[in-house]
Design a protein around this motif. Structure first.
Motif, mmCIF file in Angstrom:
data_model
loop_
_atom_site.group_PDB
_atom_site.id
_atom_site.type_symbol
_atom_site.label_atom_id
_atom_site.label_comp_id
_atom_site.label_asym_id
_atom_site.label_seq_id
_atom_site.Cartn_x
_atom_site.Cartn_y
_atom_site.Cartn_z
ATOM 1 N N GLY B 27 -1.513 -2.354 -12.925
ATOM 2 C CA GLY B 27 -1.378 -1.083 -13.646
ATOM 3 C C GLY B 27 -1.858 0.082 -12.576
ATOM 4 N N GLU B 28 -1.861 -0.134 -11.320
ATOM 5 C CA GLU B 28 -1.945 0.941 -10.257
ATOM 6 C C GLU B 28 -0.936 1.175 -9.497
ATOM 7 N N VAL B 29 -0.767 2.382 -9.034
ATOM 8 C CA VAL B 29 0.197 2.892 -8.298
ATOM 9 C C VAL B 29 -0.328 3.167 -6.815
ATOM 10 N N MET B 30 0.307 2.814 -5.524
ATOM 11 C CA MET B 30 -0.332 3.166 -4.368
ATOM 12 C C MET B 30 1.015 3.871 -3.717
ATOM 13 N N GLY B 31 0.702 5.096 -3.386
ATOM 14 C CA GLY B 31 1.820 5.829 -2.638
ATOM 15 C C GLY B 31 1.439 5.488 -1.169
ATOM 16 N N LEU B 32 2.632 5.425 -0.392
ATOM 17 C CA LEU B 32 2.748 5.395 1.071
ATOM 18 C C LEU B 32 3.279 6.508 1.716
ATOM 19 N N ILE B 33 2.720 7.446 2.487
ATOM 20 C CA ILE B 33 3.420 8.389 2.825
ATOM 21 C C ILE B 33 3.181 8.266 4.479
ATOM 22 N N MET B 168 13.334 8.773 -13.265
ATOM 23 C CA MET B 168 13.008 7.984 -12.628
ATOM 24 C C MET B 168 11.394 7.826 -12.580
ATOM 25 N N MET B 169 10.747 8.657 -12.411
ATOM 26 C CA MET B 169 9.120 8.867 -12.351
ATOM 27 C C MET B 169 8.603 8.044 -13.575
ATOM 28 N N GLN B 170 9.515 8.811 -14.761
ATOM 29 C CA GLN B 170 8.968 8.289 -16.133
ATOM 30 C C GLN B 170 8.929 6.757 -16.053
ATOM 31 N N GLU B 171 9.941 6.056 -15.780
ATOM 32 C CA GLU B 171 10.273 4.874 -16.056
ATOM 33 C C GLU B 171 9.186 4.019 -15.200
ATOM 34 N N ILE B 172 8.807 4.477 -13.932
ATOM 35 C CA ILE B 172 7.977 3.863 -13.217
ATOM 36 C C ILE B 172 6.495 3.886 -13.733
ATOM 37 N N LEU B 173 6.079 5.350 -14.343
ATOM 38 C CA LEU B 173 4.997 5.386 -15.165
ATOM 39 C C LEU B 173 4.828 4.336 -16.150
ATOM 40 N N ASN B 174 6.067 4.172 -16.840
ATOM 41 C CA ASN B 174 6.200 3.174 -18.114
ATOM 42 C C ASN B 174 5.716 1.833 -17.543
ATOM 43 N N LEU B 175 6.328 1.390 -16.541
ATOM 44 C CA LEU B 175 5.953 0.005 -15.914
ATOM 45 C C LEU B 175 4.397 -0.086 -15.716
ATOM 46 N N LYS B 176 3.958 1.133 -14.920
ATOM 47 C CA LYS B 176 2.637 1.227 -14.711
ATOM 48 C C LYS B 176 1.814 0.795 -15.829
ATOM 49 N N GLN B 177 2.331 1.479 -16.954
ATOM 50 C CA GLN B 177 1.346 1.319 -18.236
ATOM 51 C C GLN B 177 1.573 -0.157 -18.729
ATOM 52 N N GLN B 178 2.584 -0.887 -18.403
ATOM 53 C CA GLN B 178 2.823 -2.054 -18.845
ATOM 54 C C GLN B 178 2.009 -3.155 -17.877
ATOM 55 N N GLY B 179 1.455 -2.561 -16.789
ATOM 56 C CA GLY B 179 0.455 -3.415 -16.044
ATOM 57 C C GLY B 179 1.031 -3.683 -14.569
ATOM 58 N N ALA B 180 2.240 -3.027 -14.292
ATOM 59 C CA ALA B 180 2.629 -3.585 -13.132
ATOM 60 C C ALA B 180 2.008 -3.093 -11.911
ATOM 61 N N MET B 181 1.906 -3.914 -10.858
ATOM 62 C CA MET B 181 1.265 -3.307 -9.578
ATOM 63 C C MET B 181 2.497 -2.861 -8.875
ATOM 64 N N ILE B 182 2.180 -1.484 -8.342
ATOM 65 C CA ILE B 182 3.445 -0.626 -7.892
ATOM 66 C C ILE B 182 3.026 -0.018 -6.444
ATOM 67 N N ILE B 183 3.771 -0.234 -5.212
ATOM 68 C CA ILE B 183 3.617 0.470 -4.224
ATOM 69 C C ILE B 183 4.920 1.038 -3.937
ATOM 70 N N PHE B 184 4.802 2.217 -3.553
ATOM 71 C CA PHE B 184 6.161 2.949 -3.104
ATOM 72 C C PHE B 184 5.967 4.217 -2.104
ATOM 73 N N SER B 185 6.898 4.252 -1.250
ATOM 74 C CA SER B 185 6.924 5.376 -0.172
ATOM 75 C C SER B 185 7.866 6.490 -0.539
ATOM 76 N N SER B 186 7.462 7.659 -0.223
ATOM 77 C CA SER B 186 8.131 8.811 -0.407
ATOM 78 C C SER B 186 7.700 9.933 0.448
ATOM 79 N N HIS B 187 8.713 11.054 0.558
ATOM 80 C CA HIS B 187 8.566 11.941 1.470
ATOM 81 C C HIS B 187 8.483 13.384 0.287
ATOM 82 N N ASP B 188 8.368 12.951 -0.918
ATOM 83 C CA ASP B 188 8.389 14.004 -2.085
ATOM 84 C C ASP B 188 6.810 13.854 -2.320
ATOM 85 N N MET B 189 6.071 14.911 -1.766
ATOM 86 C CA MET B 189 4.602 15.009 -2.053
ATOM 87 C C MET B 189 4.084 15.165 -3.405
#
Lengths: 410, 299
Positions: B27-33, B168-189
């Motif tokens: 349920g946690e999201v890690m942003g990699l910049i 897309m962000m909303q769907e990622i948040l939905n997955l996070k709420q479902q308990g997924a562990m998420i790591i993503f990279s982005s240039h959109d701060m």
């Protein structure tokens, strides 16, 4: 789980290709070409003027009678005068004029006349002369008959299997089949080598491979692709086999193809089975080699460069098949017939000509299977190393880098 | 839980990733910049077990990557890849099956996802007929249709318009709420800040910042002050701790070297009473990113 994934990749590769026009073109083109050749042949024969040539014989009624009795496929007509015969020739009523002068024959043909089987005519005239001379020497009819009857000769081949009574026929059939198979195998290899290279290069260059390898392992992808394309090759072969069996039922009705069937009836089935096994293993061997090389490709433009050396290797066996006949003791060819990647055409050809025994063919098959095992095992390492690596420069460099450390323990 | 311990990767004498440590809980999201070439994709490749680390380890619930775990892993690569000549349904179902999903279930889920993401087209359409944005949505669907436990998204928003980015962000948040562990990279701060519970900034393979976005921002102090007030810029510039003043919209943005100087600014600006705007905040992630990149270039 890996087995299930392997089956999914095999099925996906197989079904996807099966839906393409390209695959069916590959399967049907040779059949369509054969059908077109047969069709053209049929049309040519149907529209051919089948009237027998007319030969005018001048001042020689006994010769007219004699030639008439021979199966010359020509109408013989007697003329009392040379001038009458020549006029008939000029008026296109006959196709040739035959004149005898002191046992010397002169045949004058019309340029636009029907063709005459000169060999048969020559043979008939020789016999006619012989009979006349024999009669002059007062040889009895029985003696003459005995003199004229050609001796009978049957061929027996003493091979290591024992004596084959129908040796000549079987030998010719097996060699004919081996050469035909050589062409077919070469066609198969080049087609399926290209197909597997295209599959892997496409997935690698479009980065789909990264998604696939996130879900599966390189082994599943490697063997799945080979399995899928291998199934397509087997289906291709099975289609030809079924069509061949169907054709064999109605081919005898076509007189021109009777000779082909007669020849095929001489095939030794143990030879056919061994050849089939050697060919199937070789197809997989070539596909494994191609899959390894294709994994080094960066984009689709390099596919041809990657496939070319594999095609050249398959060309060696293909060409050598044609120089094999009449060279049973050529050590170079004998050794090469055991070498995997070459043996798939050479060994069946040697076996067909009875230059090699079934035991020797089994050794070649065993060597192929062993090579397939080791090539798959070590090739998977090279594949794994390259399939997600994008190098600048050509694939030769990639190949050399891959060979370095190939046998390192993993 | 994903645990990355002291992860290092060297290519010859070049260090792509150096001593990276992080944890991602369910349920946690890690942003990699990080800039291009900072080591983000190499990190993903090591997590995915595509390449072996030079040292360190990646553990998923205490063990390394296994075939079973891969079935629960969704990966969206930076360079999108789809079979152009295949239908949407055929390829999404293929990817779903590889992840252990039944074809029938995947077929139903695909229709649902296409509706939710407003994909223009039918499941039978070939991918080559789709627009870039729609193809990207299909790529995301193929990545998440099987409800992954662990999701790796390499630049998920690149090439998307703001509306689709939001979707897309909303769907990622939905997955996070479902308990997924998420790591993503982005240039959109802004996106990183909105989605991430934790973020890691890499520079030339080194970890330069790590923590919750708000904590990271606060650690730089409230040094950005937006002001709309009847006070001259010369007066403001004379205040100790005001480094620079630049016009921004209807007001001015003051860069402070000392957050305490904000109090002086407030006192002077409100001498005449009401002012429309006074906001003293830590620097934005974008500003921190630029600052760190610039610091790296100086080194």
């Amino acid at each position: 789980m890996q087995k299930k994934q392997l089956w999914i990749v095999i099925r996906q590769t197989f079904v996807n290709r099966l839906k393409t026009v390209g695959y069916w073109m590959l399967v049907l083109t040779p059949i369509l070409i054969l059908a077109a050749i047969a069709g053209i042949n049929f049309v040519v024969q149907a529209t051919q003027n089948n009237t027998a040539p007319k030969i005018g014989v001048v001042q020689n009624q006994p010769l007219v009678h004699y030639l008439d009795k021979q199966q010359l496929d020509a109408d013989i007509k007697g003329y009392a005068k040379t001038s009458t015969a020549n006029k008939a020739l000029a008026d296109e009523k006959i196709d040739a004029v035959l004149v005898e002068h002191e046992q010397q024959f002169t045949l004058t043909k019309r340029a636009n006349g029907q063709s005459i089987d000169q060999k048969a005519l020559q043979s008939a005239l020789t016999q006619y002369n012989t009979i006349n001379r024999a009669k002059a020497l007062q040889v009895s009819d029985d003696t003459l008959q005995q003199l004229m009857t050609p001796p009978k000769m049957s061929t027996h081949i003493q091979s290591q299997k024992g004596v084959n009574k129908d040796g000549a026929n079987s030998n010719a059939a097996n060699y004919g089949v081996a050469v035909a198979l050589g062409i077919l195998i070469f066609m198969f290899l080049t087609s399926y080598v290209g197909m597997i290279a295209q599959e892997i290069a496409n997935e690698k260059s479009s980065r789909i491979m990264e998604i696939l390898l996130a879900a599966t392992s390189p082994g599943v992808q490697f063997f799945g692709k080979i399995g899928g394309i291998g199934l397509l090759a087997l289906l291709h072969g099975a289609i030809y086999l079924i069509l061949g069996i169907i054709a064999s039922f109605w081919l005898p009705k076509i007189s021109q193809l009777k000779g082909v069937l007669d020849m095929l009836q001489g095939i030794d089935w143990s030879f056919a089975l061994m050849t089939m096994l050697i060919v199937i293993v070789s197809i997989f061997l070539y596909m494994v080699l191609t899959a390894i090389i294709a994994a080094m490709v960066n984009d689709l433009s390099q596919v041809q460069q990657a496939v070319a050396p594999v095609t050249y290797i398959s060309l060696i066996g293909y060409i050598l098949t044609f120089v094999l006949n009449g060279q049973p003791h050529n050590a170079f060819l004998n050794i090469l017939s055991y070498v995997p990647f070459v043996s798939q055409t050479l060994m069946p050809a040697r076996l067909g000509l009875q230059y090699a025994t079934m035991t020797q063919a089994s050794i070649a098959l065993t060597l192929e299977v062993m090579t397939l095992y080791f090539l798959s095992k070590y090739g998977l390492r090279v594949y794994k190393r390259n399939v997600l690596t994008y190098r600048e420069g050509n694939i030769t460099k990639a190949a050399l880098l891959s060979l370095k450390g190939l046998f390192k323990a993993h | 839980m994903i645990e990355i311990n002291d992860l290092t990767k060297q290519f010859g004498d070049k260090t792509a990733v150096s001593h990276l440590n992080m944890q991602i809980k369910p349920g946690e999201v890690m942003g990699l910049i990080g800039q291009n070439g900072a080591g983000k994709t190499t990190t993903f490749r090591m997590i995915l077990d595509f390449i072996d680390p030079t040292s360190g380890s990646v553990r998923w619930d205490g063990t390394s990557m296994t075939a079973e775990k891969r079935q629960k892993l969704g990966f969206l690569p930076e360079e999108r890849g789809l079979y152009q000549k295949m239908s949407i349904e055929d390829q999404v179902l293929y990817f779903a099956e590889l992840h252990g999903m039944k074809r029938g279930d995947a077929r139903l889920a695909l229709r649902d996802w296409m509706k939710r993401l407003n994909v223009v087209g039918k499941p039978e359409d070939k991918v080559q007929s789709l627009s870039k944005g729609n193809a990207q949505k299909i790529q995301l669907i193929a990545t998440v249709i099987f409800n992954p436990t662990f999701l790796i998204l390499d630049e998920p928003f690149s090439g998307l318009d703001p509306v689709n980015t939001e979707l897309m962000m909303q769907e990622i948040l939905n997955l996070k709420q479902q308990g997924a562990m998420i790591i993503f990279s982005s240039h959109d701060m802004a996106g990183v800040e909105k989605l991430s519970d934790q973020l890691t900034m890499l520079r030339h393979g080194e970890t330069v910042l790590q923590g919750a976005p708000t904590e990271i921002r606060e650690s730089f102090g409230r040094t950005e002050l937006y002001l709309e007030a009847p006070i001259s810029s010369d007066t403001l510039a004379q205040i100790d701790g005001v480094d620079a003043i630049e016009p921004q919209g209807d007001g001015r943005l003051l860069h402070l070297s000392d957050p305490e100087s904000g109090k002086t600014v407030f006192k002077l600006a409100t001498q005449a009473g009401y002012i429309p705007a006074f906001a003293q905040e830590p620097p934005t992630l974008d500003a921190i990113f630029r600052r760190e990149v610039a610091a790296g270039e100086v080194k």
